[in-house]
Design an enzyme around this catalytic site. Structure first.
Site, mmCIF file in Angstrom:
data_model
loop_
_atom_site.group_PDB
_atom_site.id
_atom_site.type_symbol
_atom_site.label_atom_id
_atom_site.label_comp_id
_atom_site.label_asym_id
_atom_site.label_seq_id
_atom_site.Cartn_x
_atom_site.Cartn_y
_atom_site.Cartn_z
ATOM 1 N N ARG A 1 -92.261 -93.299 17.969
ATOM 2 C CA ARG A 1 -93.330 -93.063 16.998
ATOM 3 C C ARG A 1 -94.669 -92.877 17.706
ATOM 4 N NH1 ARG A 1 -90.947 -93.425 12.152
ATOM 5 N NH2 ARG A 1 -89.002 -94.636 12.173
ATOM 6 N N ILE B 1 -98.436 -93.138 18.629
ATOM 7 C CA ILE B 1 -99.345 -94.294 18.622
ATOM 8 C C ILE B 1 -100.486 -94.110 17.623
ATOM 9 C CG2 ILE B 1 -100.966 -93.513 20.410
ATOM 10 C CD1 ILE B 1 -100.682 -96.304 21.687
ATOM 11 N N HIS C 1 -93.776 -82.210 24.386
ATOM 12 C CA HIS C 1 -93.429 -83.089 23.261
ATOM 13 C C HIS C 1 -93.514 -82.316 21.968
ATOM 14 C CE1 HIS C 1 -97.692 -83.622 24.332
ATOM 15 N NE2 HIS C 1 -97.949 -83.812 23.043
ATOM 16 N N HIS D 1 -93.996 -82.782 17.989
ATOM 17 C CA HIS D 1 -94.400 -83.707 16.926
ATOM 18 C C HIS D 1 -93.538 -83.422 15.697
ATOM 19 C CE1 HIS D 1 -98.511 -84.810 18.636
ATOM 20 N NE2 HIS D 1 -98.294 -83.680 19.291
HETATM 21 P P1 DGP Z 1 -100.835 -83.872 21.948
HETATM 22 O O1 DGP Z 1 -102.212 -83.879 21.370
HETATM 23 O O2 DGP Z 1 -99.959 -82.799 21.323
HETATM 24 O O3 DGP Z 1 -100.808 -83.867 23.450
HETATM 25 O O4 DGP Z 1 -100.186 -85.260 21.449
HETATM 26 C C1 DGP Z 1 -100.085 -86.404 22.223
HETATM 27 C C2 DGP Z 1 -99.721 -87.505 21.278
HETATM 28 O O5 DGP Z 1 -99.220 -88.584 22.027
HETATM 29 C C3 DGP Z 1 -100.882 -88.052 20.452
HETATM 30 O O6 DGP Z 1 -100.623 -87.819 19.074
HETATM 31 C C4 DGP Z 1 -100.910 -89.543 20.753
HETATM 32 C C5 DGP Z 1 -99.584 -89.784 21.413
HETATM 33 N N1 DGP Z 1 -99.608 -90.781 22.470
HETATM 34 C C6 DGP Z 1 -100.388 -90.761 23.581
HETATM 35 N N2 DGP Z 1 -100.141 -91.846 24.339
HETATM 36 C C7 DGP Z 1 -99.160 -92.543 23.702
HETATM 37 C C8 DGP Z 1 -98.470 -93.752 24.000
HETATM 38 O O7 DGP Z 1 -98.702 -94.406 25.012
HETATM 39 N N3 DGP Z 1 -97.547 -94.164 23.090
HETATM 40 C C9 DGP Z 1 -97.252 -93.445 21.956
HETATM 41 N N4 DGP Z 1 -96.327 -93.956 21.138
HETATM 42 N N5 DGP Z 1 -97.879 -92.306 21.658
HETATM 43 C C10 DGP Z 1 -98.822 -91.867 22.515
#
Ligand code: DGP
Length: 115
Positions: free
Chosen positions: A30, A32, A101, A103
């Site tokens: 999920r 963050i 990644h 979403h």
């Molecule tokens: P983007 O903007 O497409 O690069 O999305 C990166 C996403 O990753 C952003 O929505 C927040 C999420 N994210 C960043 N660091 C972490 C983490 O340490 N844990 C989790 N669960 N999500 C993270």
């Protein structure tokens, strides 16, 4: 695996984040900072920096990411109501983590066009 990559560390268990799915190629967890009631990130377990780095050889990986996203959407109960898959690539798209990644967003009506 890249030593300084947060998603490599999550996908390979070095940072203990609950995984909603994992197999030999894909991990999902999920976000963050969720932007919708369901906001899951699906990542390859191997380090791929993003869409621009993909090659034809990554076809099976991409298929695995998308079919896993569809399965997780069913598991989350949003397959019928609908959902969106987003891959941000580069600064204008807001990519902040240089590890590919997808979403998976759903559980509410999502606006179009995106901001
Ligand atoms: P983007 O903007 O497409 O690069 O999305 C990166 C996403 O990753 C952003 O929505 C927040 C999420 N994210 C960043 N660091 C972490 C983490 O340490 N844990 C989790 N669960 N999500 C993270």
């Amino acid at each position: 695996m890249a030593d300084d990559c947060i998603f490599c560390k999550i996908a390979n268990g070095q940072i203990p984040v609950p995984l909603v799915y994992q197999d030999e190629r894909v991990a999902a967890f999920r976000d963050i900072n969720p932007q919708a009631p369901t906001h899951i990130l699906l990542v390859p377990r191997a380090h791929v920096t993003g869409v621009p780095a993909l090659t034809d050889a990554d076809g099976p990986l991409l298929a695995a990411l998308l079919t896993t996203a569809a399965a997780l959407a069913r598991q989350e109960g949003i397959a019928e109501s609908g959902y969106r898959l987003v891959i941000n690539a580069g600064p204008d798209a807001g990519q902040t983590v240089d590890h590919l990644h997808v979403h998976l967003l759903g559980g509410r009506a999502l606006g179009w066009p995106p901001g």
